[in-house]
Design a protein around this motif. Sequence first.
Motif, PDB file in Angstrom:
ATOM      1  N   GLU A 369    -119.578 -24.618   8.579  1.00  9.69           N
ATOM      2  CA  GLU A 369    -119.915 -25.972   8.019  1.00  9.69           C
ATOM      3  C   GLU A 369    -118.903 -26.989   8.547  1.00  9.69           C
ATOM      4  O   GLU A 369    -117.563 -26.574   8.646  1.00  9.69           O
ATOM      5  N   LEU A 371    -116.597 -30.090   8.501  1.00 12.25           N
ATOM      6  CA  LEU A 371    -115.967 -30.896   7.457  1.00 12.25           C
ATOM      7  C   LEU A 371    -115.116 -31.907   8.072  1.00 12.25           C
ATOM      8  O   LEU A 371    -114.134 -31.597   9.089  1.00 12.25           O
ATOM      9  N   THR A 401    -120.298 -40.495   9.790  1.00 14.20           N
ATOM     10  CA  THR A 401    -121.219 -39.519  10.222  1.00 14.20           C
ATOM     11  C   THR A 401    -121.524 -39.204  11.632  1.00 14.20           C
ATOM     12  O   THR A 401    -121.461 -38.408  12.328  1.00 14.20           O
ATOM     13  N   GLY A 426    -123.415 -26.705   9.946  1.00 16.84           N
ATOM     14  CA  GLY A 426    -123.919 -27.502   8.916  1.00 16.84           C
ATOM     15  C   GLY A 426    -123.221 -28.945   9.161  1.00 16.84           C
ATOM     16  O   GLY A 426    -122.102 -29.125   9.304  1.00 16.84           O
ATOM     17  N   ASN A 428    -122.876 -32.558   7.388  1.00 20.94           N
ATOM     18  CA  ASN A 428    -122.880 -33.224   6.120  1.00 20.94           C
ATOM     19  C   ASN A 428    -123.378 -34.786   6.248  1.00 20.94           C
ATOM     20  O   ASN A 428    -123.041 -35.394   7.131  1.00 20.94           O
ATOM     21  N   SER A 430    -124.716 -38.449   4.199  1.00 17.74           N
ATOM     22  CA  SER A 430    -124.560 -39.194   3.091  1.00 17.74           C
ATOM     23  C   SER A 430    -125.721 -40.132   2.761  1.00 17.74           C
ATOM     24  O   SER A 430    -126.505 -40.088   3.487  1.00 17.74           O
ATOM     25  N   GLU A 460    -126.899 -30.943   6.191  1.00 16.00           N
ATOM     26  CA  GLU A 460    -126.745 -30.707   4.746  1.00 16.00           C
ATOM     27  C   GLU A 460    -126.727 -32.152   3.825  1.00 16.00           C
ATOM     28  O   GLU A 460    -126.097 -32.959   4.494  1.00 16.00           O
ATOM     29  N   VAL A 461    -127.400 -32.009   2.662  1.00 18.50           N
ATOM     30  CA  VAL A 461    -127.467 -33.212   2.027  1.00 18.50           C
ATOM     31  C   VAL A 461    -127.199 -32.529   0.648  1.00 18.50           C
ATOM     32  O   VAL A 461    -127.705 -31.778   0.188  1.00 18.50           O
ATOM     33  N   THR A 462    -126.145 -33.621  -0.156  1.00 16.24           N
ATOM     34  CA  THR A 462    -125.771 -32.945  -1.463  1.00 16.24           C
ATOM     35  C   THR A 462    -126.979 -33.274  -2.510  1.00 16.24           C
ATOM     36  O   THR A 462    -127.646 -34.297  -2.253  1.00 16.24           O
ATOM     37  N   ASP A 491    -127.028 -28.972  -0.385  1.00 17.41           N
ATOM     38  CA  ASP A 491    -125.539 -28.918  -0.649  1.00 17.41           C
ATOM     39  C   ASP A 491    -125.096 -28.906  -2.241  1.00 17.41           C
ATOM     40  O   ASP A 491    -126.002 -29.773  -2.914  1.00 17.41           O
ATOM     41  N   ASP A 492    -124.227 -28.171  -2.520  1.00 13.30           N
ATOM     42  CA  ASP A 492    -123.808 -28.334  -3.979  1.00 13.30           C
ATOM     43  C   ASP A 492    -124.809 -28.191  -5.085  1.00 13.30           C
ATOM     44  O   ASP A 492    -124.987 -28.815  -6.342  1.00 13.30           O
TER      45      ASP A 492
END
Length: 618
Positions: A369, A371, A401, A426, A428, A430, A460-462, A491-492
């Motif tokens: 992932e 970060l 991003t 992965g 991320n 927003s 990945e989308v929270t 995600d999360d």
Amino acid sequence: MLIEVQNSILRMVAQGDELEATLATLCRQLESLLPGTRASILTLDPHGLLHPCVAPSLPKDYSAALDGIPIGPSAGSCGSAAYLQRVVVVDDIESDPRWAAFRGLAQAAGLKGCYSSPIFGSRGLVLGTFALYFNDARGPTAFEQSVVEGCLPLCMIALERHERVLERERLAYTDALTGLTNRAKYNKDLETVPSSGWSLLLIDIDNLKNVNDTFGHTAGDDLITAVAARIAEAASTLRSYRIGGDEFAVILDDTAIDPAELAEYICRKVSRPATCGEHTAFPTVTIGIAHSQAELSVAQVRQNADIALYHAKEGLRGGVLIYNDALTTAISRRSEAIHKVAAALRDNRVEAWYQPIVRIDTGDIVGVEALARMRTVDGVIVPAAEFFEATKDAQVAAALTRRMIECIARDVGAWLRLGIPFQHVGINLSAADFSCTDLPESLEIAFKQEGVPLHHAVLEVTESVYLGDRDRRVAKKIASLRASGLRVALDDFGTGFASLTHLITVPVDIIKIDKSFTNLLGPNDPGTSIVEGILHIAKRLGIKVVVEGIETREQAKLLLERGCVLGQGYLYSKSLPPGQICELLRERGQRLDKVSALNDTLSRLRDHSSSLREEGVA
């Protein structure tokens, strides 16, 4: 002399002097022209009530006592004249029955006789009355009558001009859609609030865009109108305004009313179902409140109410939030974070670090992932959690991003060219990324430039982005991304509500169970049962599962026993810069030939199990 009076009054009307000043001048000039008289002008409202306009030589308490009296045949001289629409002469107030209710007032003011004339407008309606009071019990002389008759048109001109001014002002200060006073009147009224002791409520309709997009702008206008009427009803005599498309305000200068209680009452009033076109809507509003203080300017109170509303919409939608200094501190922190991240992006000081995703049974790394990390001008590495506030700014979040995609494409391209075992990364996203039009094109371009096939990317989308997806924009974008061949991970998972519902309404390829569940893993812990249930549901839906935050071997063992294959956490590795993760992948990356061998082994096991069932052994 009368011509001079007329000219001076017409001049005042023409230059736009205030009505009271103009008519008071008229009364004084007539009193000077007609010794022994006192002049008074009353206005008549649409409800048939009289109101004092000017009476410069009469006691103030006398005029105040006449405010709001209804016209009628026995309502003194002026009330009778307005009612009968003709001149009324009372030679002796003491004995005239029309003055029975007001005789004491007249005696206290020393008034003995009265000559009252109705003031007609250009359309024949009575606008008010003009009265001459006498210090003696008598009626008017012929000269006095002629003077009054010559001044009545002046009164008509002044009163009608004033009505036109009021109507223009009403139109200028009225919102055409809702009938509430508008932003211009709001700004004007704020100029006259006291230095302290008042409060400001800013009110925002929730989800108006959703109604507009779903049912059309006519339904949206119906919703605005319904909410406006309910706010006005709840605010009652208080001043309420429509100050923007979906934003309203209430100025509360009555210290006997609690602003928070009023705000809660408004919320309850608004929340009743409303008919919008052919549809039924369930409106809610969010309210920010600020109180005035002696040391605060009006502009500061307005800003405080704005800040309270902003924070309420972000974290307390549908509720009420009162401003406090901590909210300003939060805004300052966000502004500072935005400034720092923007500067880091400009200076290329944002980089991608990577945390491995591993097979729990073998420890092989199957992916990473990415970060975000920010390097200060002094070279200190700042983790994403410390500048997370900046990502709430849409422009900064989108730029971040794009920068991460560039870094990821460059790093993954380098690993592949070195022959490093690597499967997926992965990336991320927003909420702001789903409003951009260049996704996934920007990803495709960046990966193509580095020779990286798109199947290496997992977006990945929270879950918080899903929960904020009130207009289904995110869901539609995810469906589009998956249709283009990209994989999407949620995600999360588990940090919001209705998570399982999301798996049905917005299908994804992978879910990443949040570390808050991992922290609760134990042999008899409810957290273990929840994770076990999620694993079972995901398997039935054909969704892969990655458990985040694995820190102990006991947690890994429990997960493996319950069928969880993939994990991520400090037990395996913290996030690492590109060079270090490259070495780790070289040592522990799961090679494709090993993947094939594992798949062959699993296939043989499934075939063997099937054979045993057919033979009745299992």
